[in-house]
Design a protein around this motif. Structure first.
Motif, short mmCIF file in Angstrom:
data_model
loop_
_atom_site.label_atom_id
_atom_site.label_comp_id
_atom_site.label_asym_id
_atom_site.label_seq_id
_atom_site.Cartn_x
_atom_site.Cartn_y
_atom_site.Cartn_z
N ALA A 124 -34.42 -18.23 -22.85
CA ALA A 124 -35.44 -17.17 -22.82
C ALA A 124 -35.84 -16.72 -24.22
CB ALA A 124 -34.93 -15.98 -22.02
N ARG A 125 -35.01 -17.00 -25.21
CA ARG A 125 -35.36 -16.65 -26.59
C ARG A 125 -36.51 -17.50 -27.10
NH1 ARG A 125 -31.45 -13.68 -29.58
NH2 ARG A 125 -29.61 -13.14 -28.37
N GLY A 126 -36.77 -18.63 -26.43
CA GLY A 126 -37.95 -19.42 -26.72
C GLY A 126 -37.93 -20.20 -28.01
N MET A 127 -36.76 -20.40 -28.60
CA MET A 127 -36.70 -21.09 -29.89
C MET A 127 -36.04 -22.46 -29.81
SD MET A 127 -38.25 -18.99 -31.78
CE MET A 127 -37.97 -19.75 -33.37
N ALA A 128 -35.28 -22.71 -28.78
CA ALA A 128 -34.60 -24.00 -28.62
C ALA A 128 -34.33 -24.21 -27.14
CB ALA A 128 -33.30 -24.02 -29.41
N SER A 129 -34.04 -25.45 -26.78
CA SER A 129 -33.77 -25.79 -25.38
C SER A 129 -32.29 -26.10 -25.21
CB SER A 129 -34.61 -26.99 -24.96
OG SER A 129 -34.36 -27.33 -23.61
N PHE A 130 -31.62 -25.35 -24.34
CA PHE A 130 -30.19 -25.50 -24.11
C PHE A 130 -29.93 -26.06 -22.72
CE2 PHE A 130 -30.78 -22.20 -27.23
CZ PHE A 130 -29.77 -22.42 -28.16
#
Length: 341
Positions: free
Chosen positions: A189-195
Motif C-alpha cells: 500500500a506504500r506504493g513504492m515496491a512490490s512485496f
C-alpha cells in the motif's frame, strides 16, 4: 473439542484408558500410541490438551518423552500413569513439568479428578488480536526502515511473550499466514515496491517450531526484497525520494510525508537529503517547480496563470514572486524573452 493423547506399550491399558476418558466426557477425543517416539509425532501433528503416559516403553520411554515435551512444548499438561511406585521416578517427572503421577491400575475415581484439574489448567488464554496487530505494525516499520536488529528483536518478543501459546498448530499456522498477508498488503500500500510471500511454495507447517521458522524466513525474505529494491544502499533511497517528489510536483508534499514513504525518520531524512543532494527539501522542490514552469511557459497555448497552478502555486502573485527570485525575471518577462506573446 479437547484432545487427549494416551501413551502406553500395553494394548489393554491403552484401550482401558481410552474407554475411561470417553466415559468421562463424550466431548473428549483420544489418540493412543505405544511409545514416546510415536507420541512426539502425534504432538507435532496436533498439540493435545493432555498427555497420559507410561514410563517404561520401547523406542522412547516416558521420562524422555516428558523431557522433550517440556523443551519443545512448554505448558503442555502431562500426567504419568505408571506401574512403578518409586520416588525417584516421581521426582524426575516433577523436574520435567509433569502435573500428576498415578499408579496402575487406575480407576475413574483416581483419573477423573486429575482430568478435571488438567483440563482446567490446559484452557488456553484468549489470543490478543490487539497485541498481534500492534506487533505487525512494529514489524512493518522495522522492515520499511531496514532495521534488521529491530526485526530480530521483535521475533524474540513474539517467542518470549508467547502471544499464541497453547493453541493448536493448525490455528497458529493460520494466524501467521493471515498476518503475513496483512503485512504484505500494508507494505504494498506504500506504493513504492512490490512485496510477496512464498505461501504457494511452502507446505503447511506440521509443528509449532516449523511454523515459527516459516514466519522468520518470510519476514527475512520481505526485508531482503526491500533491501535489493533499494540497491542495498541509502543513495538509491534518495533517488527514489526525488523521483517521487518529481511525480507529485504539483502537490503540497511535506517532508514528513516523503520521509514516511521512504521509511525514514523525518529528521534523518532531512539531514541525509541535504547531504546527498546539496539542497534542502524545500530548495529542491522549489527548483524543480520552476524548471517545470519554464517548460510550460515555452508552450504558447498555456496561460501564465495556469502555469502557476499546474506546478502547485494557487496564488499567482506568489508564483510570480518565487519565479522572479529563482530566475531574475517574472514569468511574463521570461515568455517575452522567448518571443512568445
Amino acid at each position: 473439542m479437547k484432545h487427549i493423547l494416551i501413551v502406553d506399550d500395553e494394548p489393554t491399558v491403552r484401550l482401558g484408558l481410552a474407554k475411561l476418558v470417553r466415559q468421562y466426557s463424550p466431548l473428549l477425543s483420544t489418540v493412543a500410541v505405544a511409545n514416546g517416539a510415536d507420541a512426539l509425532n502425534e504432538i507435532q501433528k496436533q498439540r493435545p490438551d493432555i498427555v497420559l503416559t507410561d514410563i517404561h516403553m520401547p523406542r522412547m520411554d516416558g521420562l524422555e518423552l516428558c523431557s522433550q515435551v517440556q523443551e519443545l512444548h512448554q505448558g503442555l499438561s502431562i500426567a504419568v500413569i505408571s506401574g512403578y511406585d518409586d520416588f525417584k521416578y516421581a521426582q524426575k517427572c516433577l523436574t520435567y513439568g509433569v502435573k500428576e503421577y498415578l499408579l496402575k491400575p487406575v480407576t475413574e475415581h483416581e483419573l477423573y479428578p486429575v482430568l478435571d484439574k488438567l483440563l482446567l489448567q490446559s484452557a488456553p488464554a484468549p489470543i490478543s488480536i490487539y497485541k498481534v496487530e500492534a506487533w505487525l505494525e512494529q514489524v512493518e516499520a522495522a522492515i520499511w526502515s531496514l532495521e534488521f536488529k529491530t526485526l530480530v528483536r521483535l521475533l524474540e518478543d513474539w517467542k518470549q511473550e508467547e502471544m499464541t501459546a497453547g493453541i493448536p498448530v493448525q490455528q497458529l499456522a493460520l494466524i501467521i499466514t493471515d498476518g503475513l498477508k496483512i503485512l504484505v498488503k500494508k507494505l504494498n500500500a506504500r506504493g513504492m515496491a512490490s512485496f510477496s510471500i512464498h505461501e504457494s511454495a511452502t507446505p503447511p507447517p506440521q509443528s509449532a517450531a516449523e511454523t515459527m521458522h516459516y514466519l522468520e524466513s518470510e519476514l527475512v525474505s520481505l526485508y531482503n526484497q526491500l533491501f535489493l529494491w533499494r540497491g542495498g544502499n541509502q543513495k538509491n533511497v534518495f533517488e527514489e525520494a526525488k523521483a517521487y517528489m518529481d511525480s507529485h510536483i504539483s502537490e503540497e508534499l511535506s517532508l514528513e510525508e516523503v520521509a514516511e514513504k521512504m521509511g525514514l525518520a523525518p529528521t534523518y531524512f532531512s539531514y541525509m537529503f541535504k547531504k546527498m543532494t546539496n539542497e534542502t527539501f524545500i530548495q529542491y522542490r522549489m527548483r524543480k517547480r520552476i524548471e517545470r514552469a519554464k517548460q510550460l511557459l515555452e508552450l504558447p497555448h498555456y496561460k501564465v496563470v495556469d502555469v502557476g497552478i499546474e506546478i502547485g502555486y494557487q496564488s499567482y502573485p506568489y508564483f510570480t514572486k518565487i519565479f522572479k527570485k529563482m530566475t531574475g525575471c517574472s514569468p511574463t518577462e521570461y515568455r517575452s524573452m522567448l518571443g512568445i506573446k
